[in-house]
Motif scaffolding. Structure first.
Motif, PDB file in Angstrom:
ATOM      1  N   LEU A 159      68.563  -6.299 -17.229  1.00  0.00           N
ATOM      2  CA  LEU A 159      68.616  -7.207 -16.081  1.00  0.00           C
ATOM      3  C   LEU A 159      69.608  -6.708 -15.039  1.00  0.00           C
ATOM      4  O   LEU A 159      69.313  -6.687 -13.832  1.00  0.00           O
ATOM      5  CB  LEU A 159      69.001  -8.609 -16.552  1.00  0.00           C
ATOM      6  N   GLY A 160      70.788  -6.286 -15.497  1.00  0.00           N
ATOM      7  CA  GLY A 160      71.791  -5.784 -14.567  1.00  0.00           C
ATOM      8  C   GLY A 160      71.330  -4.549 -13.817  1.00  0.00           C
ATOM      9  O   GLY A 160      71.583  -4.395 -12.615  1.00  0.00           O
ATOM     10  N   SER A 161      70.624  -3.659 -14.515  1.00  0.00           N
ATOM     11  CA  SER A 161      70.124  -2.448 -13.854  1.00  0.00           C
ATOM     12  C   SER A 161      69.111  -2.792 -12.767  1.00  0.00           C
ATOM     13  O   SER A 161      69.072  -2.141 -11.719  1.00  0.00           O
ATOM     14  CB  SER A 161      69.491  -1.511 -14.885  1.00  0.00           C
ATOM     15  N   GLY A 162      68.297  -3.828 -13.011  1.00  0.00           N
ATOM     16  CA  GLY A 162      67.308  -4.229 -12.011  1.00  0.00           C
ATOM     17  C   GLY A 162      67.941  -4.826 -10.770  1.00  0.00           C
ATOM     18  O   GLY A 162      67.556  -4.507  -9.636  1.00  0.00           O
ATOM     19  N   ILE A 163      68.941  -5.693 -10.965  1.00  0.00           N
ATOM     20  CA  ILE A 163      69.612  -6.313  -9.816  1.00  0.00           C
ATOM     21  C   ILE A 163      70.358  -5.267  -9.000  1.00  0.00           C
ATOM     22  O   ILE A 163      70.318  -5.265  -7.764  1.00  0.00           O
ATOM     23  CB  ILE A 163      70.565  -7.423 -10.306  1.00  0.00           C
ATOM     24  N   TYR A 164      71.035  -4.362  -9.696  1.00  0.00           N
ATOM     25  CA  TYR A 164      71.771  -3.302  -8.989  1.00  0.00           C
ATOM     26  C   TYR A 164      70.813  -2.376  -8.239  1.00  0.00           C
ATOM     27  O   TYR A 164      71.044  -2.016  -7.080  1.00  0.00           O
ATOM     28  CB  TYR A 164      72.601  -2.508  -9.991  1.00  0.00           C
ATOM     29  N   GLY A 207      58.360   0.265 -25.869  1.00  0.00           N
ATOM     30  CA  GLY A 207      58.969  -0.682 -24.942  1.00  0.00           C
ATOM     31  C   GLY A 207      60.475  -0.787 -25.074  1.00  0.00           C
ATOM     32  O   GLY A 207      61.094  -1.640 -24.429  1.00  0.00           O
ATOM     33  N   ILE A 208      61.070   0.084 -25.871  1.00  0.00           N
ATOM     34  CA  ILE A 208      62.530   0.077 -26.018  1.00  0.00           C
ATOM     35  C   ILE A 208      63.185   0.730 -24.813  1.00  0.00           C
ATOM     36  O   ILE A 208      64.256   0.315 -24.366  1.00  0.00           O
ATOM     37  CB  ILE A 208      62.932   0.777 -27.326  1.00  0.00           C
ATOM     38  N   LEU A 209      62.553   1.767 -24.273  1.00  0.00           N
ATOM     39  CA  LEU A 209      62.972   2.380 -23.015  1.00  0.00           C
ATOM     40  C   LEU A 209      61.889   2.143 -21.970  1.00  0.00           C
ATOM     41  O   LEU A 209      60.713   1.989 -22.305  1.00  0.00           O
ATOM     42  CB  LEU A 209      63.204   3.881 -23.188  1.00  0.00           C
ATOM     43  N   VAL A 210      62.292   2.107 -20.705  1.00  0.00           N
ATOM     44  CA  VAL A 210      61.331   1.856 -19.631  1.00  0.00           C
ATOM     45  C   VAL A 210      60.251   2.939 -19.650  1.00  0.00           C
ATOM     46  O   VAL A 210      60.535   4.133 -19.776  1.00  0.00           O
ATOM     47  CB  VAL A 210      62.045   1.804 -18.260  1.00  0.00           C
ATOM     48  N   SER A 211      59.006   2.519 -19.558  1.00  0.00           N
ATOM     49  CA  SER A 211      57.887   3.457 -19.672  1.00  0.00           C
ATOM     50  C   SER A 211      57.618   4.166 -18.355  1.00  0.00           C
ATOM     51  O   SER A 211      58.013   3.716 -17.275  1.00  0.00           O
ATOM     52  CB  SER A 211      56.623   2.716 -20.121  1.00  0.00           C
ATOM     53  N   TYR A 218      62.092  -3.058 -10.733  1.00  0.00           N
ATOM     54  CA  TYR A 218      63.397  -2.450 -10.465  1.00  0.00           C
ATOM     55  C   TYR A 218      64.167  -2.095 -11.732  1.00  0.00           C
ATOM     56  O   TYR A 218      65.041  -1.236 -11.686  1.00  0.00           O
ATOM     57  CB  TYR A 218      64.254  -3.403  -9.621  1.00  0.00           C
ATOM     58  N   CYS A 219      63.911  -2.753 -12.840  1.00  0.00           N
ATOM     59  CA  CYS A 219      64.712  -2.577 -14.057  1.00  0.00           C
ATOM     60  C   CYS A 219      64.406  -1.238 -14.712  1.00  0.00           C
ATOM     61  O   CYS A 219      63.227  -0.865 -14.846  1.00  0.00           O
ATOM     62  CB  CYS A 219      64.455  -3.719 -15.033  1.00  0.00           C
ATOM     63  N   ILE A 220      65.452  -0.523 -15.154  1.00  0.00           N
ATOM     64  CA  ILE A 220      65.253   0.852 -15.617  1.00  0.00           C
ATOM     65  C   ILE A 220      65.883   1.133 -16.983  1.00  0.00           C
ATOM     66  O   ILE A 220      66.068   2.305 -17.337  1.00  0.00           O
ATOM     67  CB  ILE A 220      65.792   1.866 -14.585  1.00  0.00           C
ATOM     68  N   VAL A 221      66.224   0.088 -17.754  1.00  0.00           N
ATOM     69  CA  VAL A 221      66.686   0.325 -19.124  1.00  0.00           C
ATOM     70  C   VAL A 221      65.499   0.214 -20.076  1.00  0.00           C
ATOM     71  O   VAL A 221      65.019   1.210 -20.602  1.00  0.00           O
ATOM     72  CB  VAL A 221      67.814  -0.647 -19.519  1.00  0.00           C
TER      73      VAL A 221
END
Length: 308
Positions: free
Chosen positions: A124-129, A233-237, A253-256
């Motif tokens: 979530l934090g990666s997407g907002i940033y 789905g553990i890492l962004v595809s 936007y989320c990249i984790v």
């Protein structure tokens, strides 16, 4: 013979006659009643120009230099390597403290749950940033200018992230993680839950740029373990992040792990945030503008041909 009544002819100016001939034209009526206009929708705001104070006008960052083969700016320096090493060290210390404390206290569920929450919130934090630096600011923005320029230029040359060396790609986040985690490592010694959360959350945030780079690689160039984690789905595809690089460039936007992408996009979370910032500050996000040459992706082959 009948006697007709005598009429005295009245002579009027020619222009008056012409005006009287058109006396049937509709009159313009002015009404002093005022009405309250309806609040414009997001689509109306995007389509029509809006006059805002010059100090609040959001300018898009422009990328003036095309990446070249073996570009020195994509290579790691010793400073980059030191920051990545320090970031990894602080995260590993936090995780080891969580593990040793859990063993000594025989508490396992709480630290594991805290780590899982940290993993979910890191996405979530990666997407907002990512949303923030994609849409606001430019290379002149204090503290974040270089990252903003790199991320916004990334839309034109997304393949460059696969050519960045490991420490070059991670050093900025590693520096922030070091300054955040190190004080906690020094102060908190016997809190397995806190260190479990911090170690996983900040570790995922630090490596999010590497996960991002893997999402741009072709499947054949990735290690089998990475491909398996992406497919699970553990890492962004790769397919999920590819949608972020297609018009209108305002989603995924989320990249984790990418687990938040569908939730945030379907709930229109970022659109709501953009509307709030627009009405409060008059700042328009970059995604509201029509894609131009700065948005249009230039493939790696095209860039290499242009160098010849």
């Amino acid at each position: 013979m009948a006697i007709l009544p005598r009429h005295n002819p009245t002579f009027r100016p020619l222009h008056h006659a012409r005006l009287s001939h058109h006396n049937s034209l509709p009159a313009r009526i002015y009404c002093s009643t005022t009405t309250t206009p309806a609040k414009p929708s997001r689509d109306q705001i995007i389509k029509r120009p809006t006059i805002v104070p010059a100090a609040l006008v959001q300018t898009a960052a422009t990328v003036s230099t095309r990446p070249v083969l073996n570009d020195p700016s994509l290579q790691s320096t010793w400073s980059h390597r030191v920051w990545v090493a320090s970031g990894c060290t602080t995260v590993l210390i936090s995780l080891s403290k969580s593990l040793t404390t859990a063993v000594d206290s025989h508490i396992w569920i709480e630290p594991i749950l805290a780590g899982f929450i940290g993993y979910v919130l890191a996405d979530l934090g990666s997407g907002i940033y990512h949303w923030g630096i994609d849409n606001y600011g430019d290379s002149e923005t204090p503290f974040f200018g270089k990252q903003i320029e790199a991320f916004q230029g990334h839309h034109k040359w997304p393949w460059t992230i696969t050519r960045r060396q490991f420490a070059n790609n991670l050093h900025a986040l590693a520096r922030a993680v070091t300054f955040t985690v190190l004080p906690l490592d020094l102060i908190c010694n016997d809190n397995a839950v806190l260190h479990g959360f911090v170690g996983v959350c900040l570790g995922c945030i630090m490596f999010s740029q590497q996960f991002h780079a893997w999402a741009h690689c072709t499947k054949s160039k990735l290690p089998a373990a990475v491909v398996a984690l992406q497919d699970a789905g553990i890492l962004v595809s790769r397919s999920q992040h590819a949608a972020h690089h297609r018009s209108p460039y305002n989603n995924n936007y989320c990249i984790v792990s990418g687990v938040w992408n569908e939730i945030l996009d379907n709930s229109k979370f970022f659109e709501a945030m953009e509307m709030i910032l627009f009405f409060k500050l008059g700042v328009r996000p970059r995604s509201w503008t029509e894609p131009n040459s700065d948005w249009t992706e230039e493939t790696e082959s095209a860039s290499l041909i242009s160098e010849l």
